[in-house]
Design a protein around this motif. Structure first.
Motif, PDB file in Angstrom:
ATOM      1  N   ILE A   1      46.679  41.709  46.129  1.00 46.16           N
ATOM      2  CA  ILE A   1      45.931  41.770  47.386  1.00 46.16           C
ATOM      3  C   ILE A   1      45.120  40.494  47.578  1.00 46.16           C
ATOM      4  CG2 ILE A   1      44.129  42.988  48.667  1.00 46.16           C
ATOM      5  CD1 ILE A   1      46.702  44.575  48.494  1.00 46.16           C
ATOM      6  N   GLY A   2      45.295  39.871  48.739  1.00 42.90           N
ATOM      7  CA  GLY A   2      44.514  38.706  49.130  1.00 42.90           C
ATOM      8  C   GLY A   2      43.423  39.090  50.111  1.00 42.90           C
ATOM      9  N   ALA A   3      42.764  38.067  50.675  1.00 41.49           N
ATOM     10  CA  ALA A   3      41.594  38.322  51.511  1.00 41.49           C
ATOM     11  C   ALA A   3      41.652  37.505  52.795  1.00 41.49           C
ATOM     12  CB  ALA A   3      40.312  37.975  50.741  1.00 41.49           C
ATOM     13  N   VAL A   4      41.189  38.129  53.895  1.00 41.17           N
ATOM     14  CA  VAL A   4      40.993  37.418  55.154  1.00 41.17           C
ATOM     15  C   VAL A   4      39.591  37.712  55.665  1.00 41.17           C
ATOM     16  CG1 VAL A   4      43.423  37.376  55.813  1.00 41.17           C
ATOM     17  CG2 VAL A   4      42.005  39.302  56.503  1.00 41.17           C
ATOM     18  N   SER A   5      39.102  36.826  56.523  1.00 39.63           N
ATOM     19  CA  SER A   5      37.751  36.955  57.073  1.00 39.63           C
ATOM     20  C   SER A   5      37.758  37.857  58.297  1.00 39.63           C
ATOM     21  CB  SER A   5      37.221  35.574  57.454  1.00 39.63           C
ATOM     22  OG  SER A   5      37.932  35.095  58.598  1.00 39.63           O
ATOM     23  N   GLN A   6      36.569  38.027  58.888  1.00 38.60           N
ATOM     24  CA  GLN A   6      36.437  38.866  60.078  1.00 38.60           C
ATOM     25  C   GLN A   6      37.184  38.296  61.279  1.00 38.60           C
ATOM     26  OE1 GLN A   6      34.045  37.113  58.689  1.00 38.60           O
ATOM     27  NE2 GLN A   6      32.893  35.951  60.217  1.00 38.60           N
ATOM     28  N   THR A   7      37.550  37.023  61.235  1.00 40.55           N
ATOM     29  CA  THR A   7      38.305  36.414  62.325  1.00 40.55           C
ATOM     30  C   THR A   7      39.809  36.559  62.130  1.00 40.55           C
ATOM     31  OG1 THR A   7      38.407  34.241  61.260  1.00 40.55           O
ATOM     32  CG2 THR A   7      36.474  34.711  62.636  1.00 40.55           C
ATOM     33  N   GLY A   8      40.212  37.077  60.973  1.00 47.56           N
ATOM     34  CA  GLY A   8      41.626  37.198  60.671  1.00 47.56           C
ATOM     35  C   GLY A   8      42.211  35.987  60.000  1.00 47.56           C
ATOM     36  N   ARG A   9      41.376  34.987  59.712  1.00 46.00           N
ATOM     37  CA  ARG A   9      41.856  33.782  59.049  1.00 46.00           C
ATOM     38  C   ARG A   9      41.808  33.984  57.536  1.00 46.00           C
ATOM     39  NH1 ARG A   9      41.482  29.085  61.951  1.00 46.00           N
ATOM     40  NH2 ARG A   9      42.802  28.293  60.256  1.00 46.00           N
ATOM     41  N   PRO A  10      42.699  33.319  56.805  1.00 42.53           N
ATOM     42  CA  PRO A  10      42.674  33.439  55.341  1.00 42.53           C
ATOM     43  C   PRO A  10      41.341  32.952  54.779  1.00 42.53           C
ATOM     44  CG  PRO A  10      44.716  32.418  56.077  1.00 42.53           C
ATOM     45  CD  PRO A  10      43.818  32.470  57.275  1.00 42.53           C
ATOM     46  N   ALA A  11      40.823  33.645  53.784  1.00 40.47           N
ATOM     47  CA  ALA A  11      39.579  33.233  53.142  1.00 40.47           C
ATOM     48  C   ALA A  11      39.784  31.891  52.455  1.00 40.47           C
ATOM     49  CB  ALA A  11      39.138  34.285  52.128  1.00 40.47           C
ATOM     50  N   SER A  12      38.752  31.070  52.462  1.00 46.46           N
ATOM     51  CA  SER A  12      38.864  29.724  51.907  1.00 46.46           C
ATOM     52  C   SER A  12      39.198  29.734  50.425  1.00 46.46           C
ATOM     53  CB  SER A  12      37.558  28.959  52.137  1.00 46.46           C
ATOM     54  OG  SER A  12      36.468  29.643  51.518  1.00 46.46           O
ATOM     55  N   PHE A  13      38.792  30.781  49.721  1.00 43.45           N
ATOM     56  CA  PHE A  13      39.025  30.845  48.276  1.00 43.45           C
ATOM     57  C   PHE A  13      40.385  31.442  47.929  1.00 43.45           C
ATOM     58  CE2 PHE A  13      36.248  34.348  49.669  1.00 43.45           C
ATOM     59  CZ  PHE A  13      37.138  35.403  49.529  1.00 43.45           C
ATOM     60  N   GLY A  14      41.111  31.964  48.905  1.00 41.84           N
ATOM     61  CA  GLY A  14      42.361  32.656  48.628  1.00 41.84           C
ATOM     62  C   GLY A  14      43.474  31.724  48.175  1.00 41.84           C
ATOM     63  N   GLU A  15      44.432  32.293  47.442  1.00 44.32           N
ATOM     64  CA  GLU A  15      45.585  31.540  46.950  1.00 44.32           C
ATOM     65  C   GLU A  15      46.861  32.055  47.621  1.00 44.32           C
ATOM     66  OE1 GLU A  15      45.917  31.495  42.693  1.00 44.32           O
ATOM     67  OE2 GLU A  15      43.736  31.605  42.433  1.00 44.32           O
ATOM     68  N   PRO A  16      47.738  31.133  48.019  1.00 50.14           N
ATOM     69  CA  PRO A  16      49.010  31.567  48.601  1.00 50.14           C
ATOM     70  C   PRO A  16      50.084  31.747  47.545  1.00 50.14           C
ATOM     71  CG  PRO A  16      48.816  29.197  48.794  1.00 50.14           C
ATOM     72  CD  PRO A  16      47.561  29.677  48.084  1.00 50.14           C
ATOM     73  N   CYS A  17      51.013  32.641  47.803  1.00 48.33           N
ATOM     74  CA  CYS A  17      52.268  32.753  47.060  1.00 48.33           C
ATOM     75  C   CYS A  17      53.025  33.942  47.634  1.00 48.33           C
ATOM     76  CB  CYS A  17      52.057  32.901  45.543  1.00 48.33           C
ATOM     77  SG  CYS A  17      51.414  34.486  44.990  1.00 48.33           S
ATOM     78  N   PRO A  18      54.346  33.991  47.455  1.00 45.20           N
ATOM     79  CA  PRO A  18      55.128  35.083  48.043  1.00 45.20           C
ATOM     80  C   PRO A  18      55.071  36.384  47.255  1.00 45.20           C
ATOM     81  CG  PRO A  18      56.578  33.565  46.911  1.00 45.20           C
ATOM     82  CD  PRO A  18      55.209  32.955  46.856  1.00 45.20           C
ATOM     83  N   GLY A  19      54.223  36.434  46.210  1.00 44.19           N
ATOM     84  CA  GLY A  19      54.013  37.681  45.492  1.00 44.19           C
ATOM     85  C   GLY A  19      52.887  38.515  46.081  1.00 44.19           C
ATOM     86  N   VAL A  20      52.083  37.936  46.983  1.00 39.72           N
ATOM     87  CA  VAL A  20      51.011  38.681  47.632  1.00 39.72           C
ATOM     88  C   VAL A  20      51.633  39.719  48.565  1.00 39.72           C
ATOM     89  CG1 VAL A  20      49.087  38.525  49.254  1.00 39.72           C
ATOM     90  CG2 VAL A  20      49.385  36.767  47.498  1.00 39.72           C
ATOM     91  N   MET A  21      51.206  40.985  48.429  1.00 41.43           N
ATOM     92  CA  MET A  21      51.769  42.030  49.272  1.00 41.43           C
ATOM     93  C   MET A  21      51.012  42.219  50.570  1.00 41.43           C
ATOM     94  SD  MET A  21      53.639  45.137  47.444  1.00 41.43           S
ATOM     95  CE  MET A  21      54.553  45.192  48.982  1.00 41.43           C
ATOM     96  N   ALA A  22      49.700  42.073  50.528  1.00 42.83           N
ATOM     97  CA  ALA A  22      48.905  42.334  51.721  1.00 42.83           C
ATOM     98  C   ALA A  22      47.517  41.755  51.540  1.00 42.83           C
ATOM     99  CB  ALA A  22      48.827  43.846  51.996  1.00 42.83           C
ATOM    100  N   VAL A  23      46.715  41.843  52.600  1.00 39.16           N
ATOM    101  CA  VAL A  23      45.333  41.384  52.553  1.00 39.16           C
ATOM    102  C   VAL A  23      44.418  42.481  53.077  1.00 39.16           C
ATOM    103  CG1 VAL A  23      45.873  38.932  52.779  1.00 39.16           C
ATOM    104  CG2 VAL A  23      45.554  40.316  54.845  1.00 39.16           C
ATOM    105  N   THR A  24      43.145  42.382  52.702  1.00 31.64           N
ATOM    106  CA  THR A  24      42.114  43.216  53.298  1.00 31.64           C
ATOM    107  C   THR A  24      40.991  42.313  53.788  1.00 31.64           C
ATOM    108  OG1 THR A  24      40.948  43.578  51.207  1.00 31.64           O
ATOM    109  CG2 THR A  24      42.649  45.168  51.797  1.00 31.64           C
ATOM    110  N   LEU A  25      40.058  42.907  54.514  1.00 29.77           N
ATOM    111  CA  LEU A  25      38.947  42.153  55.075  1.00 29.77           C
ATOM    112  C   LEU A  25      37.848  41.974  54.050  1.00 29.77           C
ATOM    113  CD1 LEU A  25      38.809  43.998  58.493  1.00 29.77           C
ATOM    114  CD2 LEU A  25      39.400  41.588  58.185  1.00 29.77           C
ATOM    115  N   THR A  26      37.334  40.760  53.965  1.00 30.80           N
ATOM    116  CA  THR A  26      36.192  40.511  53.110  1.00 30.80           C
ATOM    117  C   THR A  26      35.436  39.323  53.684  1.00 30.80           C
ATOM    118  OG1 THR A  26      35.467  40.151  50.827  1.00 30.80           O
ATOM    119  CG2 THR A  26      37.444  39.011  51.515  1.00 30.80           C
ATOM    120  N   GLU A  27      34.411  38.875  52.985  1.00 27.83           N
ATOM    121  CA  GLU A  27      33.657  37.729  53.479  1.00 27.83           C
ATOM    122  C   GLU A  27      34.526  36.480  53.422  1.00 27.83           C
ATOM    123  OE1 GLU A  27      29.517  37.485  52.067  1.00 27.83           O
ATOM    124  OE2 GLU A  27      29.952  39.363  51.054  1.00 27.83           O
TER     125      GLU A  27
END
Length: 601
Positions: A361-387
């Motif tokens: 699970i990765g993270a996106v902000s309240q705007t729907g943009r990827p969180a700056s600290f997040g890492e990309p890869c095709p193993g990520v299944m989904a994201v949830t909302l966080t700071e």
């Protein structure tokens, strides 16, 4: 001297509803963080042997070792401790490994697993009392159009924008939890355990939902303990915060509301200094028929230089949990995808994310943009909302064990993982028969695109929208629960493997690469024949003078391209990759037959 990369083999595996595995063996020496033994002269062994616990105890007595425990639910593996200073340890270990009934002896080495909070500038603002003066942000949210009576008296509830996008903290969208709660679905009957630095079960927002049978202290100094109480300081409240996001009690006039606020919550205390392979395996298989969901908001260092993952016992534990946990339906493992984005880390270098048994699970902000600290890869299944990251303006409410206070900021994929676990708990309440693969299929079918303008979205040949940062998209609790009610279990998993031998190939120039074409019939005509893909794994071995210079991509017969591993500027290791398994979910639902292309640059 120019950089040199030498490729020596390839293995591909595909998993489908029917499961297909592509694999490439190209050779590497895995760099791990093992070897930190400190000054403790105790040596631990994981011994696989026949004869059960009685035989293991007899072996320990014969060799003057201390029997500790069985390794979790692994029926034939036991931990033994040697407290004696032996002058010739290698001879002793050889004698131990040839004892009657012993199949394998693994000396346990310590390695580090880090909690997945942002690496720098972490801001954890804490309110030490639930009796605060009411401000504009404390007012109850606007009345729900679908049900005007659904309110909570928890003082920080109005700040939980990720659950109820209203008022001052309106973000435009949320996790769509409210329709589920309105239908009285709150996680009742589901058991979630947080594998972390412990859980403060005396916290006012956790004590009602605490479950001792889902709890264990792997670090207890005297005997076995089901009390996961952490060391009471700010550095060891991480697991408690994770637990709060899942199961904070509702309507108790304290802190906020957990996503599955009637679920049972436990803690498995693992993280307090170095851990071992056997310790991880024990945690991941503890009480596997009772615990439904395990939450792991930790992993190898997110520094852009480390490459590590489950070692042999932990990998076996994940397989066992998926195949035998929850009475055969499979344990659900939720894993934080990593916070190394600011270090240009890539989660293809994380073996936990590359496991088919884990929901990364990765993270996106309240705007729907990827969180700056997040890492990309095709193993990520989904994201949830966080700071959104350090200094983010919107809070994320949970609990802590510092002075029984309430935390209003909890950034990182550490917070994203427990949120996903809470949503999965709601899903299991309405359909307890869901298997571990059913849960992944529900995510793939229901996740939504939070920001269609974000570049990188593609639609694969089966119609799934996929992204290297978002996976299938943002979890939608309402849609997942709705579809779970009448969900038909997926067909049994099949695994098709294909190996191809490569002549040694060298890349000598910057920007150079090699392409490997793999013609696959997906085990046509055999019992492992696959028609629909789920996970695709590629196992590679590569010798290199600078591992961080490598990027590896895979193109499916339908043209879907997965960047399995990207370049990592901080990784100057000369160890290369050795039997390293990479994974993608971006081919989900596609047919597997045809030409696959692996490209290494």
């Amino acid at each position: 001297m120019p950089n040199s990369y030498r490729f020596q083999g390839l293995k591909c595996s595909m998993f489908g509803a029917v499961l297909l595995v592509l694999g490439c063996l190209l050779q590497r020496n895995l760099v791990t963080t093992e070897g930190h033994r400190g000054t403790n002269r105790h040596v631990f062994y994981a011994v696989q042997m026949d004869g059960g616990t009685g035989a293991a105890r007899a072996l320990a007595k014969q060799h003057r070792l201390e029997f500790i425990q069985r390794v979790g639910s692994l029926e034939d593996v036991y931990t033994l401790r040697d407290s004696r200073g032996r002058p010739d340890r290698s001879t002793f270990e050889s004698r131990l490994s040839t004892a009657v009934g012993v199949q394998q002896v693994q000396r346990q080495h310590a390695h580090y697993r880090n909690k997945r909070v942002p690496l720098t500038g972490l801001d954890l603002r804490t309110t030490h009392s639930s009796q605060r003066r009411e401000s504009a942000s404390d007012r109850q949210p606007e009345e729900s159009k679908s049900d005007q009576s659904l309110t909570f008296n928890d003082p920080l509830w109005p700040m939980q924008w990720e659950l109820f996008a209203q008022g001052e903290y309106n973000s435009g969208f949320d996790l769509n939890v409210m329709p589920v709660w309105i239908n009285n679905i709150t996680g009742d009957g589901v058991v979630v355990s947080i594998i972390d630095d412990g859980v403060d079960h005396t916290n006012k927002d956790l004590e009602k939902n605490f479950e001792a049978l889902a709890s264990f202290d792997l670090l207890a100094s005297h005997g076995l303990s089901h009390d996961p109480m952490p060391v009471r300081d700010k550095d060891n409240s991480h697991g408690t915060r994770c637990a709060g996001e899942v199961a904070m009690e509702a309507n108790n006039s304290y802190c906020g509301v957990g996503i599955a606020f009637n679920a049972r919550i436990g803690g498995i205390r693992l993280l307090y200094g170095p851990v071992t392979d056997a310790m991880e395996a024990t945690a991941l298989t503890f009480n596997i028929h009772f615990i439904d969901i395990y939450v792991c908001s930790w992993g190898p260092r997110d520094d852009g230089a480390t490459m590590d993952g489950p070692h042999s016992l932990t990998a076996r534990a994940l397989r066992l949990g998926a195949h035998k946990g929850r009475g055969g339906k499979g344990s659900i493992f939720v894993w934080a995808a990593g916070n190394g984005g600011m270090h240009r880390d890539h989660c293809g270098a994380d073996g936990y994310v590359n496991s088919i048994y884990n929901i990364a699970i990765g993270a996106v902000s309240q705007t729907g943009r990827p969180a700056s600290f997040g890492e990309p890869c095709p193993g990520v299944m989904a994201v949830t909302l966080t700071e959104s990251g350090v200094g983010g303006s919107l809070p994320l409410v949970t609990v802590t064990n510092i002075d029984d206070g309430c935390v209003t900021h909890f950034p990182g994929t550490s917070s994203a993982g427990p949120i996903a676990a809470g949503i999965l708990a709601l899903t299991l309440e309405v359909n307890p028969e869901l298997t571990w693969r059913d849960a992944q299929h529900l995510i793939a079918a229901t996740a939504k695109i939070p920001d269609p303008k974000e570049t990188g979205w593609t639609i694969n040949a089966a119609g799934y929208h996929v992204h290297h940062r978002y996976g299938f998209g943002l979890l939608d609790a309402g849609l997942m629960v709705q579809q779970a009610v009448h969900f038909n279990a997926v067909a049994p998993q099949r695994k098709c493997m294909q190996e191809c031998t490569l002549h040694p190939t060298r890349i000598l120039s910057p920007g150079g690469g090699v392409s490997v074409n793999i013609q696959s019939d997906a085990c046509l005509g055999s019992t492992n024949e696959i028609n629909t893909l789920e996970h695709v794994q590629v196992r590679v071995s590569i010798n290199t003078v600078c591992r961080g210079d490598l990027s590896i991509s895979l193109e499916s017969p339908a043209g879907t391209v997965s960047l399995l591993l990207d370049t990592r500027p901080n990784d100057a290791s000369t160890a290369g990759l050795k039997n390293w398994t990479l994974m993608t979910v971006h081919c989900w639902g596609e047919q597997p037959r045809g030409l696959w292309t692996l490209q290494v640059r």
